[in-house]
Enzyme design. Sequence first.
Site, PDB file in Angstrom:
ATOM      1  N   THR A  15       0.812  -1.219   0.000  1.00  0.00           N
ATOM      2  CA  THR A  15       0.000   0.000   0.000  1.00  0.00           C
ATOM      3  C   THR A  15       0.844   1.267   0.000  1.00  0.00           C
ATOM      4  O   THR A  15       0.497   2.252  -0.653  1.00  0.00           O
ATOM      5  CB  THR A  15      -0.928   0.007   1.235  1.00  0.00           C
ATOM      6  OG1 THR A  15      -1.765  -1.146   1.178  1.00  0.00           O
ATOM      7  CG2 THR A  15      -1.800   1.247   1.262  1.00  0.00           C
ATOM      8  N   ASP A  92       0.474  -6.835   5.520  1.00  0.00           N
ATOM      9  CA  ASP A  92      -0.204  -8.078   5.891  1.00  0.00           C
ATOM     10  C   ASP A  92       0.779  -9.209   6.204  1.00  0.00           C
ATOM     11  O   ASP A  92       0.514 -10.028   7.090  1.00  0.00           O
ATOM     12  CB  ASP A  92      -1.156  -8.535   4.772  1.00  0.00           C
ATOM     13  CG  ASP A  92      -2.415  -7.697   4.714  1.00  0.00           C
ATOM     14  OD1 ASP A  92      -2.640  -6.889   5.630  1.00  0.00           O
ATOM     15  OD2 ASP A  92      -3.179  -7.841   3.739  1.00  0.00           O
ATOM     16  N   THR A 167       3.824  -8.985  15.486  1.00  0.00           N
ATOM     17  CA  THR A 167       2.638  -9.609  14.907  1.00  0.00           C
ATOM     18  C   THR A 167       1.705  -8.492  14.461  1.00  0.00           C
ATOM     19  O   THR A 167       1.573  -7.483  15.153  1.00  0.00           O
ATOM     20  CB  THR A 167       1.904 -10.478  15.952  1.00  0.00           C
ATOM     21  OG1 THR A 167       2.757 -11.541  16.359  1.00  0.00           O
ATOM     22  CG2 THR A 167       0.625 -11.064  15.388  1.00  0.00           C
ATOM     23  N   THR A 279       2.520 -20.654  21.573  1.00  0.00           N
ATOM     24  CA  THR A 279       1.178 -20.381  22.080  1.00  0.00           C
ATOM     25  C   THR A 279       0.347 -19.584  21.080  1.00  0.00           C
ATOM     26  O   THR A 279       0.872 -18.751  20.340  1.00  0.00           O
ATOM     27  CB  THR A 279       1.234 -19.618  23.419  1.00  0.00           C
ATOM     28  OG1 THR A 279      -0.109 -19.307  23.832  1.00  0.00           O
ATOM     29  CG2 THR A 279       2.042 -18.328  23.333  1.00  0.00           C
TER      30      THR A 279
END
Length: 345
Positions: A15, A92, A167, A279
């Site tokens: 983007t 992303d 993340t 996890t």
Amino acid sequence: MANKPNILIVYTGGTIGMIKDYKTGALKAFDFSRIIDKIPELEQLDCEIESISFDEPIDSSNMNTEYYINIVEIIEANYTNFDGFVILTGSDTMAYTSSAISFMIENLQKPIIFTGSQLPIGDLRTDAKENLITSIEIAASRRNNKPIISEVCLYFEYKLYRANRTTKISAEQFEAFASKNYPALAESGVHLNFNENVLLEFVPVDQQLIIRKKLVTDVVILKLFPGITEIVVAAILNIKNLKGVVLETYGAGNAPNKPWFLDLIKKAIQDKIKVVNVTQCSGGSVILGHYDTSVGLKSIGVISGIDMTTESAIAKLMYLLSEDLTDKSFKNYFQKSLRGEISEK
């Protein structure tokens, strides 16, 4: 007087490199050789800026390991001529890409800063300008004639993170990334403040840069959920040529303690498939054996990913599987901090 730092912008797609055609409303790729025209504020930075773009910019959803290699080859070819690198990719998959690059480059002595944006560079309310300007400023920041940063980082919305700790947490907020298990390396406000006590130590100048381009892609992420069936787990673990599994477990590394589940994981490990445990939680650590529901995993040889992100675990798995290690060495390296990706007790 010291020379101005030379910074190379590498545009892969995403983007941030789009501008709007105001007549049609369509987005089109931006020519980064004319970056100063679009962001004249860059002239105020005390550095020289050049740019290079992929021949065909790619959407972040199309990112893959071949493009990882393209990125590291651009860095390798330009490493001696530039003092820092700003890599622009789609947000992303940025956490995956930047995590992988951190493992592919050893003995890094210069900053590599990944950034992007949620809105195109030509939008009125874009976050692209601030992200790009500050990323370049960070890449050019020096103290005592040495770069302040000498690791692979990700900068977004006023915060600089270690890339392999990140993340993506939001598809629409400007604050798109988080690093739950490690503090920000720098924060941008009125001043650009570096948290120097959490930076990686500077690699001695006599250590030669090593670029690793071999990655094993015969890997899978297996995310557990209540009700997951034996048929599904068996189908995934029996994928042809499978070499490694990132097992996304509950809480502190817990999984069903049903015999069928443990038997399938045990057989996979006996078949030389590496199984590592991270996890599903956005923060926290795997502590194998802490609860009864993880004792079985520990006993059959599942490797703890401790507090690694899924993105970092899959990248590290691809990297270490290419190194022809013994089972013991593989486990030792996976649970050892190689690029600051894991918290060692």
